[in-house]
Motif scaffolding. Structure first.
Motif, PDB file in Angstrom:
ATOM      1  N   GLU A  42       0.832  -1.206   0.000  1.00  0.00           N
ATOM      2  CA  GLU A  42       0.000   0.000   0.000  1.00  0.00           C
ATOM      3  C   GLU A  42       0.869   1.260   0.000  1.00  0.00           C
ATOM      4  N   ALA A  43       1.972   1.230   0.714  1.00  0.00           N
ATOM      5  CA  ALA A  43       2.898   2.373   0.690  1.00  0.00           C
ATOM      6  C   ALA A  43       3.462   2.557  -0.716  1.00  0.00           C
ATOM      7  N   CYS A  44       3.731   1.456  -1.398  1.00  0.00           N
ATOM      8  CA  CYS A  44       4.198   1.536  -2.788  1.00  0.00           C
ATOM      9  C   CYS A  44       3.132   2.180  -3.669  1.00  0.00           C
ATOM     10  N   ALA A  45       1.866   1.873  -3.394  1.00  0.00           N
ATOM     11  CA  ALA A  45       0.779   2.503  -4.152  1.00  0.00           C
ATOM     12  C   ALA A  45       0.812   4.001  -3.955  1.00  0.00           C
ATOM     13  N   GLN A  46       0.966   4.417  -2.718  1.00  0.00           N
ATOM     14  CA  GLN A  46       0.983   5.851  -2.431  1.00  0.00           C
ATOM     15  C   GLN A  46       2.209   6.534  -3.021  1.00  0.00           C
ATOM     16  N   LEU A  47       3.285   5.785  -3.166  1.00  0.00           N
ATOM     17  CA  LEU A  47       4.494   6.312  -3.812  1.00  0.00           C
ATOM     18  C   LEU A  47       4.399   6.242  -5.341  1.00  0.00           C
ATOM     19  N   GLU A  48       3.356   5.582  -5.823  1.00  0.00           N
ATOM     20  CA  GLU A  48       3.176   5.335  -7.257  1.00  0.00           C
ATOM     21  C   GLU A  48       4.359   4.551  -7.817  1.00  0.00           C
ATOM     22  N   ASP A  49       4.776   3.546  -7.062  1.00  0.00           N
ATOM     23  CA  ASP A  49       5.931   2.731  -7.436  1.00  0.00           C
ATOM     24  C   ASP A  49       5.457   1.316  -7.770  1.00  0.00           C
ATOM     25  N   LEU A  50       5.043   1.151  -9.004  1.00  0.00           N
ATOM     26  CA  LEU A  50       4.503  -0.131  -9.469  1.00  0.00           C
ATOM     27  C   LEU A  50       5.536  -1.250  -9.360  1.00  0.00           C
ATOM     28  N   ASP A  51       6.760  -0.972  -9.760  1.00  0.00           N
ATOM     29  CA  ASP A  51       7.799  -2.011  -9.736  1.00  0.00           C
ATOM     30  C   ASP A  51       8.038  -2.526  -8.323  1.00  0.00           C
ATOM     31  N   ARG A  52       8.135  -1.617  -7.380  1.00  0.00           N
ATOM     32  CA  ARG A  52       8.393  -2.001  -5.988  1.00  0.00           C
ATOM     33  C   ARG A  52       7.204  -2.795  -5.426  1.00  0.00           C
ATOM     34  N   ALA A  53       5.984  -2.391  -5.769  1.00  0.00           N
ATOM     35  CA  ALA A  53       4.792  -3.099  -5.287  1.00  0.00           C
ATOM     36  C   ALA A  53       4.776  -4.533  -5.799  1.00  0.00           C
ATOM     37  N   PHE A  54       5.012  -4.697  -7.101  1.00  0.00           N
ATOM     38  CA  PHE A  54       4.980  -6.042  -7.674  1.00  0.00           C
ATOM     39  C   PHE A  54       6.176  -6.874  -7.227  1.00  0.00           C
ATOM     40  N   ALA A  55       7.313  -6.245  -6.984  1.00  0.00           N
ATOM     41  CA  ALA A  55       8.475  -6.983  -6.465  1.00  0.00           C
ATOM     42  C   ALA A  55       8.174  -7.509  -5.064  1.00  0.00           C
ATOM     43  N   THR A  56       7.520  -6.705  -4.261  1.00  0.00           N
ATOM     44  CA  THR A  56       7.147  -7.145  -2.908  1.00  0.00           C
ATOM     45  C   THR A  56       6.165  -8.305  -2.985  1.00  0.00           C
ATOM     46  N   TRP A  57       5.181  -8.177  -3.871  1.00  0.00           N
ATOM     47  CA  TRP A  57       4.194  -9.246  -4.074  1.00  0.00           C
ATOM     48  C   TRP A  57       4.899 -10.535  -4.513  1.00  0.00           C
ATOM     49  N   GLY A  58       5.905 -10.375  -5.374  1.00  0.00           N
ATOM     50  CA  GLY A  58       6.640 -11.531  -5.869  1.00  0.00           C
ATOM     51  C   GLY A  58       7.389 -12.288  -4.779  1.00  0.00           C
ATOM     52  N   GLU A  59       7.616 -11.661  -3.646  1.00  0.00           N
ATOM     53  CA  GLU A  59       8.330 -12.297  -2.539  1.00  0.00           C
ATOM     54  C   GLU A  59       7.408 -13.004  -1.540  1.00  0.00           C
ATOM     55  N   LEU A  60       6.104 -12.918  -1.735  1.00  0.00           N
ATOM     56  CA  LEU A  60       5.177 -13.523  -0.772  1.00  0.00           C
ATOM     57  C   LEU A  60       5.464 -15.000  -0.531  1.00  0.00           C
ATOM     58  N   GLU A  61       5.690 -15.733  -1.602  1.00  0.00           N
ATOM     59  CA  GLU A  61       5.935 -17.167  -1.469  1.00  0.00           C
ATOM     60  C   GLU A  61       7.175 -17.436  -0.616  1.00  0.00           C
ATOM     61  N   ALA A  62       8.220 -16.632  -0.782  1.00  0.00           N
ATOM     62  CA  ALA A  62       9.436 -16.793   0.019  1.00  0.00           C
ATOM     63  C   ALA A  62       9.149 -16.578   1.501  1.00  0.00           C
ATOM     64  N   PHE A  63       8.142 -15.751   1.788  1.00  0.00           N
ATOM     65  CA  PHE A  63       7.735 -15.516   3.174  1.00  0.00           C
ATOM     66  C   PHE A  63       6.765 -16.589   3.671  1.00  0.00           C
ATOM     67  N   GLY A  64       6.402 -17.517   2.780  1.00  0.00           N
ATOM     68  CA  GLY A  64       5.454 -18.566   3.156  1.00  0.00           C
ATOM     69  C   GLY A  64       4.030 -18.045   3.247  1.00  0.00           C
ATOM     70  N   LEU A  65       3.729 -17.006   2.459  1.00  0.00           N
ATOM     71  CA  LEU A  65       2.418 -16.364   2.522  1.00  0.00           C
ATOM     72  C   LEU A  65       1.704 -16.447   1.178  1.00  0.00           C
ATOM     73  N   ALA A  66       0.398 -16.362   1.232  1.00  0.00           N
ATOM     74  CA  ALA A  66      -0.424 -16.280   0.025  1.00  0.00           C
ATOM     75  C   ALA A  66      -1.199 -14.967   0.080  1.00  0.00           C
ATOM     76  N   PRO A  67      -1.401 -14.330  -1.058  1.00  0.00           N
ATOM     77  CA  PRO A  67      -2.106 -13.049  -1.060  1.00  0.00           C
ATOM     78  C   PRO A  67      -3.557 -13.195  -0.618  1.00  0.00           C
ATOM     79  N   ASP A  68      -4.063 -12.155   0.023  1.00  0.00           N
ATOM     80  CA  ASP A  68      -5.475 -12.106   0.384  1.00  0.00           C
ATOM     81  C   ASP A  68      -6.115 -10.919  -0.326  1.00  0.00           C
ATOM     82  N   VAL A  69      -7.351 -10.643  -0.028  1.00  0.00           N
ATOM     83  CA  VAL A  69      -8.055  -9.542  -0.692  1.00  0.00           C
ATOM     84  C   VAL A  69      -7.343  -8.211  -0.467  1.00  0.00           C
ATOM     85  N   HIS A  70      -6.754  -8.028   0.705  1.00  0.00           N
ATOM     86  CA  HIS A  70      -6.058  -6.773   1.001  1.00  0.00           C
ATOM     87  C   HIS A  70      -4.773  -6.633   0.181  1.00  0.00           C
TER      88      HIS A  70
END
Length: 180
Positions: A42-70
């Motif tokens: 969400e902070a990436c959204a406010q920064l308008e930083d698409l690359d950083r947002a998607f890079a963070t999303w891409g790391e979810l699996e490494a954290f052992g997490l799955a995306p939710d609605v939020h």
């Protein structure tokens, strides 16, 4: 989440610092809560930083997490802020494929995406309000305001007035500027 993200994005380095704290926790074997990752996106959204947002999303699996609605909403917000319609549409498709149910914010963000697209795409926004309500959700005030403004810009004053009445029935605050 938006308030914490707003504070985080005051300086882009703070977003990176927050991510590295979470990464250190993971390295130390400490569970990382998904809401913490969502705040960073969400902070990436406010920064308008698409690359950083998607890079963070891409790391979810490494954290052992799955995306939710939020998670999807934060990514969609990034797409809205950066006018990245194609990525936003693909996210909505992935959300559906993952069987993640949309919330009122998801519907608003899709509406906002469509408003930033071509005139033909904008016509698809109005039915989202009805779809949101049909799912038993209360559309948020931002969705109503977006649709009211769109109707005013396209000279559909009666529809704008109808939406204003409905917005009030939904117990959303209506300021004097919107009433005018």
């Amino acid at each position: 989440m938006e308030t914490v993200a707003t504070e985080l994005c005051r300086e882009a380095e703070l977003v990176d610092d927050a991510y590295y704290v979470l990464e250190a926790r993971r390295t130390d074997g400490v569970a990382v809560p998904l809401p913490a990752i969502n705040v960073i996106i969400e902070a990436c959204a406010q920064l308008e930083d698409l690359d950083r947002a998607f890079a963070t999303w891409g790391e979810l699996e490494a954290f052992g997490l799955a995306p939710d609605v939020h998670t999807f909403n934060a990514l969609l917000h990034t797409c809205v802020r950066t006018r990245e319609m194609g990525s936003g549409q693909r996210l909505l498709q992935r959300m559906e494929a993952a069987e993640i149910k949309r919330d009122a914010q998801s519907y608003f963000l899709e509406c906002a995406l469509l408003m930033r697209a071509s005139p033909r795409e904008r016509e698809r926004a109005a039915p989202l309000l009805e779809e949101c309500k049909a799912k038993g959700l209360t559309p948020n005030a931002k969705m109503y305001i977006t649709l009211i403004n769109y109707n005013l810009r396209t000279f559909k004053k009666e529809e704008a007035e109808r939406l204003l009445v409905e917005m009030e029935e939904m117990k959303h605050h209506i300021n004097d500027g919107l009433r005018a």
